[in-house]
Design a protein around this motif. Structure first.
Motif, PDB file in Angstrom:
ATOM      1  N   GLU A 231       0.930  -0.974   0.306  1.00  0.00           N
ATOM      2  CA  GLU A 231       0.038   0.237  -0.143  1.00  0.00           C
ATOM      3  C   GLU A 231       1.030   1.697   0.002  1.00  0.00           C
ATOM      4  OE1 GLU A 231      -3.551   0.272  -0.508  1.00  0.00           O
ATOM      5  OE2 GLU A 231      -3.137  -1.650  -0.551  1.00  0.00           O
ATOM      6  N   ALA A 232       1.133   1.536   0.965  1.00  0.00           N
ATOM      7  CA  ALA A 232       2.914   2.147   0.953  1.00  0.00           C
ATOM      8  C   ALA A 232       3.188   2.275  -0.585  1.00  0.00           C
ATOM      9  CB  ALA A 232       4.091   2.197   2.029  1.00  0.00           C
ATOM     10  N   LEU A 233       4.095   1.735  -1.426  1.00  0.00           N
ATOM     11  CA  LEU A 233       4.570   0.906  -2.862  1.00  0.00           C
ATOM     12  C   LEU A 233       3.141   1.846  -4.177  1.00  0.00           C
ATOM     13  CD1 LEU A 233       7.120   0.730  -4.478  1.00  0.00           C
ATOM     14  CD2 LEU A 233       6.433  -1.458  -4.410  1.00  0.00           C
ATOM     15  N   ALA A 234       2.024   1.396  -3.258  1.00  0.00           N
ATOM     16  CA  ALA A 234       1.746   1.796  -4.210  1.00  0.00           C
ATOM     17  C   ALA A 234       0.440   3.661  -4.746  1.00  0.00           C
ATOM     18  CB  ALA A 234      -0.483   0.861  -4.009  1.00  0.00           C
TER      19      ALA A 234
ATOM     20  N   GLU B 290       3.577   5.477  -5.673  1.00  0.00           N
ATOM     21  CA  GLU B 290       3.162   4.921  -7.793  1.00  0.00           C
ATOM     22  C   GLU B 290       2.096   5.958  -7.986  1.00  0.00           C
ATOM     23  OE1 GLU B 290       5.491   3.155  -9.698  1.00  0.00           O
ATOM     24  OE2 GLU B 290       6.887   3.414  -7.892  1.00  0.00           O
ATOM     25  N   SER B 291       0.686   5.404  -7.395  1.00  0.00           N
ATOM     26  CA  SER B 291      -0.501   6.524  -8.453  1.00  0.00           C
ATOM     27  C   SER B 291      -1.297   6.633  -6.630  1.00  0.00           C
ATOM     28  CB  SER B 291      -1.045   4.857  -8.742  1.00  0.00           C
ATOM     29  OG  SER B 291      -1.952   4.523  -7.433  1.00  0.00           O
ATOM     30  N   GLN B 292      -1.196   7.339  -6.250  1.00  0.00           N
ATOM     31  CA  GLN B 292      -1.674   7.333  -4.769  1.00  0.00           C
ATOM     32  C   GLN B 292      -2.626   6.339  -4.208  1.00  0.00           C
ATOM     33  OE1 GLN B 292      -3.277  11.324  -5.935  1.00  0.00           O
ATOM     34  NE2 GLN B 292      -1.526  12.277  -5.149  1.00  0.00           N
ATOM     35  N   GLY B 293      -2.143   5.180  -5.121  1.00  0.00           N
ATOM     36  CA  GLY B 293      -3.209   4.188  -4.862  1.00  0.00           C
ATOM     37  C   GLY B 293      -4.480   3.765  -6.222  1.00  0.00           C
ATOM     38  N   LYS B 294      -5.011   4.202  -7.167  1.00  0.00           N
ATOM     39  CA  LYS B 294      -6.042   4.453  -7.415  1.00  0.00           C
ATOM     40  C   LYS B 294      -5.456   3.345  -8.868  1.00  0.00           C
ATOM     41  CE  LYS B 294      -6.292   9.507  -6.712  1.00  0.00           C
ATOM     42  NZ  LYS B 294      -5.732  10.929  -7.338  1.00  0.00           N
ATOM     43  N   TYR B 295      -5.890   2.037  -9.125  1.00  0.00           N
ATOM     44  CA  TYR B 295      -6.497   1.244  -9.531  1.00  0.00           C
ATOM     45  C   TYR B 295      -6.369   1.755 -11.442  1.00  0.00           C
ATOM     46  CZ  TYR B 295      -6.462  -2.190  -6.741  1.00  0.00           C
ATOM     47  OH  TYR B 295      -6.185  -3.029  -5.299  1.00  0.00           O
TER      48      TYR B 295
ATOM     49  N   LEU C  52       1.130   0.856 -16.013  1.00  0.00           N
ATOM     50  CA  LEU C  52      -0.504   1.636 -15.796  1.00  0.00           C
ATOM     51  C   LEU C  52      -0.765   1.104 -14.221  1.00  0.00           C
ATOM     52  CD1 LEU C  52      -0.427  -0.778 -19.355  1.00  0.00           C
ATOM     53  CD2 LEU C  52      -1.715   1.254 -19.150  1.00  0.00           C
ATOM     54  N   GLY C  53      -1.784   1.626 -13.741  1.00  0.00           N
ATOM     55  CA  GLY C  53      -2.844   1.198 -12.901  1.00  0.00           C
ATOM     56  C   GLY C  53      -2.003   1.578 -11.135  1.00  0.00           C
ATOM     57  N   LYS C  54      -2.473   0.416  -9.818  1.00  0.00           N
ATOM     58  CA  LYS C  54      -1.756   0.931  -9.420  1.00  0.00           C
ATOM     59  C   LYS C  54      -0.363   1.314  -8.746  1.00  0.00           C
ATOM     60  CE  LYS C  54      -3.225  -0.179  -4.535  1.00  0.00           C
ATOM     61  NZ  LYS C  54      -3.916  -1.601  -3.236  1.00  0.00           N
ATOM     62  N   TYR C  55      -0.217   0.025  -9.239  1.00  0.00           N
ATOM     63  CA  TYR C  55       1.305   0.014  -8.513  1.00  0.00           C
ATOM     64  C   TYR C  55       2.500  -0.106 -10.078  1.00  0.00           C
ATOM     65  CZ  TYR C  55      -0.509  -2.962  -5.442  1.00  0.00           C
ATOM     66  OH  TYR C  55      -1.144  -3.749  -4.239  1.00  0.00           O
TER      67      TYR C  55
END
Length: 178
Positions: free
Chosen positions: A38-41, A44-49, A58-61
């Motif tokens: 979750e911290a990495l996400a 990377e993307s503010q946790g947005k899929y 692309l994506g959450k990660y």
């Protein structure tokens, strides 16, 4: 008594009492794999899929298309609409990176490079950023091979920012699948 607005002048001592919840639950993440991802996400993307950045990640990660193809994921639109697939791909990628870096993890965890204690979670985060091969070069060069991405995030930054999470539940597996 009314609460004064910004245009009203208070001419006497005024006490405003706000109701207090008797049981406020504050979420707390452990230092486990869930907290790590979750911290990495969030970084990377503010946790947005459904996020696609300016470079096409692309994506959450923030996966690149070639990394997704390694896991036989070719439909990027479907990938963006499928949180479960994104979570599975992240876990599989961590497993593969842990297998590729297994010897470097054994040799490097506990050492200090560029002022940062090397941890397994820092290594996995850095591998997510720049690939396992570049992390090997970083560790084996004593931090001299410190690549940055187009947004300025470096291997050493990820080593520091994501240090200390317990990722022991991730099993090294060179053939991990989604």
């Amino acid at each position: 008594m009314s609460i004064p607005t910004t245009t009203e002048v208070v001419k006497e001592d005024t006490t405003v009492v706000f109701p207090v919840e008797s049981s406020i639950e504050i979420p707390f993440l452990q230092n486990d794999f869930v907290a790590f991802k979750e911290a990495l996400a969030f970084k990377e993307s503010q946790g947005k899929y459904r996020v696609v950045n300016t470079l096409g990640y692309l994506g959450k990660y923030q996966f690149g298309k070639t990394t997704l193809e390694r896991f036989r994921i070719y439909n990027t639109d479907g990938f963006l609409r499928n949180p479960e697939l994104q979570e599975s791909a992240f876990l599989a990628y961590c497993k593969v990176n842990k297998w590729i870096l297994r010897k470097d993890i054994r040799r490097s965890v506990g050492k200090v490079i560029n002022g940062t204690e090397i941890t397994e979670s820092g290594i996995l985060a850095a591998a997510h950023l720049s690939g396992a091969g570049n992390v090997k070069k970083y560790l084996r060069s004593g931090g001299q091979h410190n690549l940055s991405d187009a947004y300025g995030a470096s291997i050493s930054l990820y080593m520091k920012k994501f240090a200390g999470f317990d990722v022991s539940e991730v099993e090294a597996n060179r053939k991990a699948r989604v």
